[in-house]
Scaffold this active site. Structure first.
Site: not given
Ligand code: NAD
Length: 268
Positions: A151, A164
């Site tokens: 991130s 985080y």
């Molecule tokens: P999200 O919360 O929309 O989805 C994540 C998915 O992971 C969901 O389907 C959820 O059920 C699953 N999940 C959560 N905990 C879990 C676990 N313990 N075991 C298995 N599955 C699990 O998240 P996202 O926005 O799609 O983010 C995906 C990745 O990108 C993450 O690592 C997040 O930190 C990173 N990220 C996201 C953003 C953003 O703005 N959305 C920004 C920077 C980084």
């Protein structure tokens, strides 16, 4: 092969996406399917997996298979790899995508259990998946690839989101160290650092932070966009395109990098 042809991902890749039943992970999973890959996902949400498999079945796609698994549970990770062996028969690409936002709050009031859960899901799980994936990736036809979702909070400090940010910086340490360790086995390891990605997750993050600081959602959102040079959020498709590029001949010289896909977030 022309340079233009080098932008196309390798055909027939076998790809595992953690947390791939919704959000950015699902957009990445579908992008790989479009590129002719076979994709297995795991996810802790039964609803998300059921919805995904229903869509796959009704559209007669059946291109994505899935395991219900919490990535921080080592026994569940073993089940995922049993299914990977059955469904894919090997592995070319691991996308360590599953992650949680963790708690929002000052360090002195932070719940220890919530800190530990954030470390378990965002960091320890990436280790569990990498250690199981590496023996398979060593056999990958075009060389193996690990892509870790970090991130911008893994390149900038992020007050009130310390677990985080700390885990996302740790993912970069894991990435850079594994790239050196695994390069001689023709396995490339990179991290993608999304910024503020459009979707329900960021809406939850902005709400929590607005509440923390006593601001309205609209004011908080304005505050976020003002810190992005491009003055807009990134799309999940832009993140997925970077993952595809990293798995194309054009990306075959890239390893050990943390690539920000964020419109240049200047400060958090
Ligand atoms: P999200 O919360 O929309 O989805 C994540 C998915 O992971 C969901 O389907 C959820 O059920 C699953 N999940 C959560 N905990 C879990 C676990 N313990 N075991 C298995 N599955 C699990 O998240 P996202 O926005 O799609 O983010 C995906 C990745 O990108 C993450 O690592 C997040 O930190 C990173 N990220 C996201 C953003 C953003 O703005 N959305 C920004 C920077 C980084």
């Amino acid at each position: 092969m022309t340079v233009l042809q080098m932008l196309k991902p390798h055909a027939g890749l076998r790809v595992l996406v953690t947390g791939g039943a919704s959000g950015i992970g699902l957009v990445i999973a579908r992008a790989f399917v479009d590129a002719g890959s076979r994709v297995h996902v795991c996810d802790a949400s039964k609803d998300a997996i059921d919805t995904l498999l229903k869509v796959e079945e009704s559209a007669e796609l059946n291109a994505i298979t899935a395991t219900l698994a919490d990535v921080s549970d080592r026994a569940a990770v073993d089940r995922v790899f049993d299914d990977v062996a059955t469904q894919l028969g090997g592995l070319d690409v691991l996308i360590n995508n599953a992650g949680i936002a963790g708690p929002t709050g000052g360090i002195d009031e932070m719940d220890v259990g919530e800190w530990e859960q954030t470390v378990d899901v965002n960091l320890n799980a990436q280790f569990y998946f990498a250690r199981r994936a590496v023996p398979l990736l060593k056999e990958a036809r075009e060389g193996g690839s690990i892509i870790a979702l970090s991130s911008v909070a893994g390149r900038l400090g992020y007050a009130f989101r310390t677990p985080y940010s700390a885990t996302k910086w740790a993912v970069v340490g894991l990435t850079k160290s594994l790239a050196i360790e695994l390069g001689p086995d023709n396995i490339r390891v990179n991290a993608i650092q999304p910024g503020i990605v459009k979707g329900p997750r960021i809406e939850r993050v902005i709400s929590a932070r607005a509440q923390q600081l006593g601001l309205s959602y609209e004011d908080m959102e304005k505050d976020y966009l003002a810190k992005i040079s491009l003055r807009r959020m990134t799309t999940p498709e832009e993140v997925a395109a970077t993952a595809l590029f990293l798995c194309s001949p054009g990306g075959s010289g890239i390893s050990g990098q943390a690539i920000s896909v964020c419109g240049n977030v200047e400060v958090l």
